[in-house]
Design a protein around this motif. Structure first.
Motif, PDB file in Angstrom:
ATOM      1  N   PRO A   1      -4.446   6.754 -18.591  1.00  0.00           N
ATOM      2  CA  PRO A   1      -4.128   6.819 -16.978  1.00  0.00           C
ATOM      3  C   PRO A   1      -2.569   6.453 -16.919  1.00  0.00           C
ATOM      4  O   PRO A   1      -2.069   6.456 -15.847  1.00  0.00           O
ATOM      5  N   ASN A   2      -2.040   5.710 -17.893  1.00  0.00           N
ATOM      6  CA  ASN A   2      -0.573   5.423 -17.946  1.00  0.00           C
ATOM      7  C   ASN A   2       0.341   6.648 -17.552  1.00  0.00           C
ATOM      8  O   ASN A   2       1.501   6.544 -17.014  1.00  0.00           O
ATOM      9  N   VAL A   3      -0.237   7.968 -18.183  1.00  0.00           N
ATOM     10  CA  VAL A   3       0.295   9.185 -17.531  1.00  0.00           C
ATOM     11  C   VAL A   3       0.761   9.501 -16.215  1.00  0.00           C
ATOM     12  O   VAL A   3       1.682  10.018 -15.948  1.00  0.00           O
ATOM     13  N   THR A   4      -0.233   8.950 -15.609  1.00  0.00           N
ATOM     14  CA  THR A   4      -0.068   9.102 -14.088  1.00  0.00           C
ATOM     15  C   THR A   4       1.207   8.486 -13.541  1.00  0.00           C
ATOM     16  O   THR A   4       1.912   9.192 -12.737  1.00  0.00           O
ATOM     17  N   ALA A   5       1.354   7.413 -13.920  1.00  0.00           N
ATOM     18  CA  ALA A   5       2.994   6.712 -13.472  1.00  0.00           C
ATOM     19  C   ALA A   5       3.951   7.226 -14.171  1.00  0.00           C
ATOM     20  O   ALA A   5       4.945   7.734 -13.635  1.00  0.00           O
ATOM     21  N   ASP A   6       3.848   7.637 -15.444  1.00  0.00           N
ATOM     22  CA  ASP A   6       5.011   8.304 -16.006  1.00  0.00           C
ATOM     23  C   ASP A   6       5.494   9.544 -15.861  1.00  0.00           C
ATOM     24  O   ASP A   6       6.645   9.630 -15.508  1.00  0.00           O
ATOM     25  N   ALA A   7       4.503  10.322 -15.598  1.00  0.00           N
ATOM     26  CA  ALA A   7       4.806  11.574 -15.386  1.00  0.00           C
ATOM     27  C   ALA A   7       5.240  11.855 -13.697  1.00  0.00           C
ATOM     28  O   ALA A   7       5.997  12.576 -13.490  1.00  0.00           O
TER      29      ALA A   7
END
Length: 417
Positions: free
Chosen positions: A127-133
């Motif tokens: 789920p952190n990819v959502t913010a990072d990307a």
């Protein structure tokens, strides 16, 4: 949006990308700060949704490494917000230009960085990819389509909703950051056909996902199949330093692509280092797969054939091999490394430079932990992924990797004869 088609998603993202491309650096940074603030403000909502995802993951029997990637807590949510703020401090690559040449006829040839356009991220339990990307694509002037796996979809939707608040408050379309509302595989397959609107696909996940995307996409794909990272302990290594690199690389966090999966030890220091490693790894409950020459040092180790190295364990497991010399270590890495990250521990500068020159991995390291093979740790801010293919990016992908270059030609009325 639940009944929207892949073509509609891609069209909307392409339109939104034009709005982002026109923003100034200051305008983008203001939006990023609003995104970070919104994520912090919605922490309880994000944790509540993540708890549901974790419970569903337990019911499905997800393995330990995937559950680790899926889990959010106060620290990780703050880490997401902080990563966005770190992006604010980084230079904006969009619009950077440099002189390539001045031609004899007086024309000036420059190259300028511009956004790629629309990027499609396909990922599993992260789920952190959502913010990072979302943030990386935004700062680099792109729109992004986020196709999250079923395991993390609830968490990702809530994170994206917080970022959408910041976009709305800034007068920007939500389609700048789109979370595909369903994990339906056919919708993903359809997205991979939208080459008229999507410029790049970046899959993050298991080998099966990467192969599926690469085999079925009409759009260029950044590939990262797995992270088989090695530590080579040279004959001139500081063995205490080597032990610290081993333990940090293997045990600090196991379910990530920059964790160590292989240990190579020069035969000249094997008698000294292997007992140190065996004791320390046993204390951390690390399972060892050892070659014939090293198995005697490790109680309870499993024998591994020379052809069976190269496994990505993503767990408290490691493959160990005694190598005859430097060249033998290089041969092993060339055969079994995934091209992600490989480390040498040595006090011999000449040996280290040979290793760095010969080893063809995206990140090569000298006397430092493989766990630093990460965009944030290497000064890129949050990373959108780590490429182990060489076009058009290699290694951790930060802002610059999400842009391309165009030619800018300035003249005074020259015409071609």
């Amino acid at each position: 949006m639940s009944n929207v088609s892949a073509e509609q998603i891609a069209q909307r993202a392409a339109k939104a990308a034009r709005a982002v491309a026109n923003l100034t650096t200051d305008e983008k940074n203001q939006v990023l700060q609003r995104m970070a603030d919104a994520i912090r403000a919605d922490k309880d909502l994000i944790l509540a949704e993540n708890k549901k995802d974790l419970e569903a993951g337990h019911e499905k029997g997800l393995d330990e490494s995937m559950m680790d990637r899926l889990e959010l807590n106060d620290e990780r949510i703050e880490g997401m917000a902080t990563a966005l703020e770190e992006l604010i401090a980084l230079p904006d690559p969009v619009g950077e230009s440099y002189l390539l040449e001045e031609r004899p006829n007086g024309m000036r040839i420059d190259k300028m960085r511009i956004p790629l356009g629309v990027i499609c991220m396909i990922y599993e339990a992260r789920p952190n990819v959502t913010a990072d990307a979302g943030a990386l694509c935004f700062k680099s002037g792109n729109a992004v389509i986020l196709r999250c796996g079923r395991e993390a979809l609830g968490s990702s939707k809530v994170i994206a909703a917080a970022m959408h608040k910041a976009l709305r408050d800034s007068g920007l379309p939500e389609d700048v950051i789109t979370v595909v509302p369903t994990p339906d595989r056919q919708l993903m397959a359809d997205l991979l056909q939208q080459s008229d609107y999507i410029d790049l696909v970046i899959p993050r996940g298991g080998e099966g996902l990467i192969h599926y995307v690469s085999d079925n996409s009409k759009i260029p794909v950044i590939q990262h199949y797995k992270g088989v990272c090695h530590l080579y302990v040279d004959k001139d290594a500081d063995l205490d330093k080597a032990l610290a690199l081993l333990l940090n690389g293997k045990t600090q966090r196991t379910g990530v692509c920059n964790a160590l999966e292989g240990l190579l030890v020069h035969s000249a220091v094997a008698d000294k280092f292997f007992p140190m490693a065996a004791k320390a790894l046993a204390e951390k409950n690390v399972k060892v797969h050892a070659c014939n020459n090293s198995i005697k040092y490790f109680d309870g180790a499993e024998a591994i054939a020379d052809s069976d190295f190269g496994e990505e364990y993503l767990a408290l497991e490691i493959a160990v091999r005694e190598v005859r010399d430097f060249d033998h270590a290089i041969e092993h890495i060339q055969e079994f490394s995934s091209g992600h990250t490989d480390v040498i521990c040595t006090e011999n500068e000449a040996t280290a430079k040979r290793f760095i020159q010969i080893v063809d991995s995206a990140v090569t390291m000298w006397n430092t932990s493989s766990r630093f093979s990460d965009g944030g740790q290497l000064g890129l801010g949050a990373e959108i992924g780590i490429s182990t293919s060489k076009l058009h990016a290699y290694g951790p992908m930060g802002l610059q990797s999400l842009t391309t270059e165009k030619f800018v030609v300035t003249g005074t009325g020259q015409i071609r004869e």
